[in-house]
Design a protein around this motif. Structure first.
Motif, mmCIF file in Angstrom:
data_model
loop_
_atom_site.group_PDB
_atom_site.id
_atom_site.type_symbol
_atom_site.label_atom_id
_atom_site.label_comp_id
_atom_site.label_asym_id
_atom_site.label_seq_id
_atom_site.Cartn_x
_atom_site.Cartn_y
_atom_site.Cartn_z
ATOM 1 N N TYR A 77 -44.200 -47.046 40.856
ATOM 2 C CA TYR A 77 -43.862 -46.775 39.620
ATOM 3 C C TYR A 77 -42.554 -47.185 39.267
ATOM 4 O O TYR A 77 -42.246 -47.512 38.056
ATOM 5 C CB TYR A 77 -43.926 -45.140 39.358
ATOM 6 C CG TYR A 77 -43.746 -44.637 37.923
ATOM 7 C CD1 TYR A 77 -44.345 -45.110 37.089
ATOM 8 C CD2 TYR A 77 -42.878 -43.498 37.795
ATOM 9 C CE1 TYR A 77 -44.471 -44.721 35.790
ATOM 10 C CE2 TYR A 77 -42.739 -42.929 36.669
ATOM 11 C CZ TYR A 77 -43.357 -43.577 35.577
ATOM 12 O OH TYR A 77 -43.394 -42.881 34.175
ATOM 13 N N TYR A 78 -41.405 -47.171 40.236
ATOM 14 C CA TYR A 78 -40.010 -47.689 39.955
ATOM 15 C C TYR A 78 -40.377 -49.364 39.526
ATOM 16 O O TYR A 78 -39.604 -49.741 38.854
ATOM 17 C CB TYR A 78 -39.401 -47.524 41.123
ATOM 18 C CG TYR A 78 -37.977 -47.973 41.110
ATOM 19 C CD1 TYR A 78 -36.962 -47.379 40.586
ATOM 20 C CD2 TYR A 78 -37.854 -49.219 41.459
ATOM 21 C CE1 TYR A 78 -35.735 -47.679 40.671
ATOM 22 C CE2 TYR A 78 -36.521 -49.768 41.487
ATOM 23 C CZ TYR A 78 -35.150 -49.191 41.116
ATOM 24 O OH TYR A 78 -33.958 -49.595 41.241
ATOM 25 N N LYS A 81 -41.403 -49.745 36.093
ATOM 26 C CA LYS A 81 -40.345 -49.712 35.342
ATOM 27 C C LYS A 81 -39.385 -50.730 35.251
ATOM 28 O O LYS A 81 -38.920 -51.509 34.303
ATOM 29 C CB LYS A 81 -39.804 -48.414 35.493
ATOM 30 C CG LYS A 81 -40.443 -47.127 35.198
ATOM 31 C CD LYS A 81 -40.638 -46.934 33.743
ATOM 32 C CE LYS A 81 -41.368 -45.846 33.468
ATOM 33 N NZ LYS A 81 -41.853 -45.622 31.837
ATOM 34 N N SER A 82 -39.155 -51.503 36.524
ATOM 35 C CA SER A 82 -38.439 -52.553 36.503
ATOM 36 C C SER A 82 -38.977 -53.770 35.912
ATOM 37 O O SER A 82 -38.206 -54.779 35.218
ATOM 38 C CB SER A 82 -38.117 -52.964 37.967
ATOM 39 O OG SER A 82 -37.474 -51.897 38.590
ATOM 40 N N LYS A 84 -41.005 -53.538 33.281
ATOM 41 C CA LYS A 84 -40.621 -53.409 31.894
ATOM 42 C C LYS A 84 -39.526 -53.749 31.379
ATOM 43 O O LYS A 84 -39.176 -54.216 30.457
ATOM 44 C CB LYS A 84 -41.128 -51.987 31.311
ATOM 45 C CG LYS A 84 -42.723 -51.985 31.877
ATOM 46 C CD LYS A 84 -43.209 -50.636 31.335
ATOM 47 C CE LYS A 84 -44.598 -50.322 31.481
ATOM 48 N NZ LYS A 84 -45.276 -49.006 30.858
ATOM 49 N N GLN A 85 -38.530 -53.294 32.172
ATOM 50 C CA GLN A 85 -37.003 -53.533 31.934
ATOM 51 C C GLN A 85 -36.733 -55.089 31.809
ATOM 52 O O GLN A 85 -36.100 -55.525 30.899
ATOM 53 C CB GLN A 85 -35.975 -52.987 33.020
ATOM 54 C CG GLN A 85 -34.556 -53.033 32.832
ATOM 55 C CD GLN A 85 -33.867 -52.571 33.804
ATOM 56 O OE1 GLN A 85 -34.241 -51.381 34.568
ATOM 57 N NE2 GLN A 85 -32.613 -53.236 34.085
ATOM 58 N N GLU A 106 -34.153 -49.595 24.965
ATOM 59 C CA GLU A 106 -35.277 -49.728 25.480
ATOM 60 C C GLU A 106 -34.650 -50.064 27.057
ATOM 61 O O GLU A 106 -35.179 -49.246 28.040
ATOM 62 C CB GLU A 106 -36.272 -50.784 25.172
ATOM 63 C CG GLU A 106 -37.233 -50.108 23.952
ATOM 64 C CD GLU A 106 -37.984 -48.975 24.241
ATOM 65 O OE1 GLU A 106 -38.871 -49.144 25.474
ATOM 66 O OE2 GLU A 106 -37.622 -47.891 23.718
ATOM 67 N N ARG A 109 -33.132 -46.960 28.371
ATOM 68 C CA ARG A 109 -34.106 -46.166 28.908
ATOM 69 C C ARG A 109 -34.775 -46.114 30.048
ATOM 70 O O ARG A 109 -34.839 -45.516 30.941
ATOM 71 C CB ARG A 109 -35.144 -45.864 27.804
ATOM 72 C CG ARG A 109 -36.244 -44.954 27.811
ATOM 73 C CD ARG A 109 -37.304 -44.763 26.705
ATOM 74 N NE ARG A 109 -38.191 -46.015 26.490
ATOM 75 C CZ ARG A 109 -39.280 -46.109 27.115
ATOM 76 N NH1 ARG A 109 -39.947 -45.372 27.882
ATOM 77 N NH2 ARG A 109 -40.035 -47.078 26.761
ATOM 78 N N TYR A 110 -35.216 -47.769 30.395
ATOM 79 C CA TYR A 110 -35.829 -48.051 31.669
ATOM 80 C C TYR A 110 -34.997 -47.751 32.853
ATOM 81 O O TYR A 110 -35.242 -47.243 33.957
ATOM 82 C CB TYR A 110 -36.301 -49.400 31.661
ATOM 83 C CG TYR A 110 -37.699 -49.399 30.785
ATOM 84 C CD1 TYR A 110 -38.776 -48.683 31.030
ATOM 85 C CD2 TYR A 110 -37.692 -50.513 29.717
ATOM 86 C CE1 TYR A 110 -39.907 -49.037 30.207
ATOM 87 C CE2 TYR A 110 -38.846 -50.743 28.878
ATOM 88 C CZ TYR A 110 -39.944 -49.943 29.191
ATOM 89 O OH TYR A 110 -40.995 -49.747 28.460
ATOM 90 N N GLU A 113 -34.739 -43.932 33.480
ATOM 91 C CA GLU A 113 -36.143 -43.423 34.051
ATOM 92 C C GLU A 113 -36.110 -44.137 35.593
ATOM 93 O O GLU A 113 -36.645 -43.469 36.688
ATOM 94 C CB GLU A 113 -37.147 -44.257 33.043
ATOM 95 C CG GLU A 113 -37.322 -43.548 32.059
ATOM 96 C CD GLU A 113 -38.572 -44.244 31.225
ATOM 97 O OE1 GLU A 113 -39.054 -45.219 31.564
ATOM 98 O OE2 GLU A 113 -38.721 -43.578 30.333
ATOM 99 N N LYS A 114 -35.744 -45.257 35.877
ATOM 100 C CA LYS A 114 -35.841 -45.852 37.294
ATOM 101 C C LYS A 114 -35.013 -45.003 38.079
ATOM 102 O O LYS A 114 -35.178 -44.781 39.356
ATOM 103 C CB LYS A 114 -35.251 -47.378 37.229
ATOM 104 C CG LYS A 114 -36.346 -48.255 36.646
ATOM 105 C CD LYS A 114 -35.923 -49.684 36.617
ATOM 106 C CE LYS A 114 -34.718 -50.112 37.601
ATOM 107 N NZ LYS A 114 -34.104 -51.544 37.478
#
Length: 192
Positions: A77-78, A81-82, A84-85, A106, A109-110, A113-114
């Protein structure tokens, strides 16, 4: 073969039956028989504890595997997110100036979240290590109990030979091995 079933008796069983039928006036036989009964009882308890610690070790190892899987899921999941970042960071270079503020939000935010995901994954890995450690401790205890049980079984076999041969050195050996097995059982009980 009798109609009551098939029975196999070892030499030790025969000696105990012989002593019971003939009055058991020999103190040597009585002492060895009582010692054997005590050793068998203690050995059964040690065997039970060995089985219990082995079962605990397996359970704890299973818990560790579950936590490792959960941690792996969090790391996946991390990574998502990476990715997407990274796409947002690329988009920052490509979008017009008026959209850059939204893209930066954004990205932030990523990042947040990470950080949260990383904290959870690290916690799960720590839990997995703790379960692994507990499993290793239980396996160590299992080996101690198994060693103690084996020593007592050997001492029982020596008792049977002692009854048949009436050799003093075998009796001493029986008590020595039984003492060693008992010490191993005490070490296991004390988690040593």
């Amino acid at each position: 073969m009798s109609g009551h079933g098939f029975h196999v008796h070892g030499p030790h069983d025969h000696e105990i039956e012989h002593a019971a039928h003939h009055g058991g006036k020999d103190p040597f036989q009585g002492r060895i028989a009582v010692t054997t009964a005590i050793l068998a009882t203690v050995g059964a308890l040690f065997g039970y504890m060995g089985g219990a610690t082995q079962a605990n070790a397996s359970l704890y190892k299973n818990n560790a595997a579950i936590k490792k899987t959960e941690a792996s899921n969090q790391w996946n999941y991390y990574q998502a997110k990476s990715s997407k970042q990274s796409l947002q960071e690329l988009a920052l270079q490509l979008v017009s100036e008026e959209k850059k503020a939204d893209v930066r939000k954004e990205i932030d935010r990523y990042k947040a979240e990470k950080a949260e995901i990383k904290e959870g994954a690290d916690k799960l890995e720590a839990e997995a290590r703790d379960w692994d450690h507990q499993s290793d401790e239980q396996m160590h205890l299992h080996h101690r109990w198994a060693q103690a049980t084996t020593a007592l079984q050997v001492s029982i076999a020596l008792a049977a030979i002692t009854l048949l041969t009436r050799r003093k050195w075998l009796e001493i050996g029986m008590y020595a091995v039984a003492g060693g097995g008992t010490l191993l059982g005490v070490a296991a009980a004390l988690h040593m």
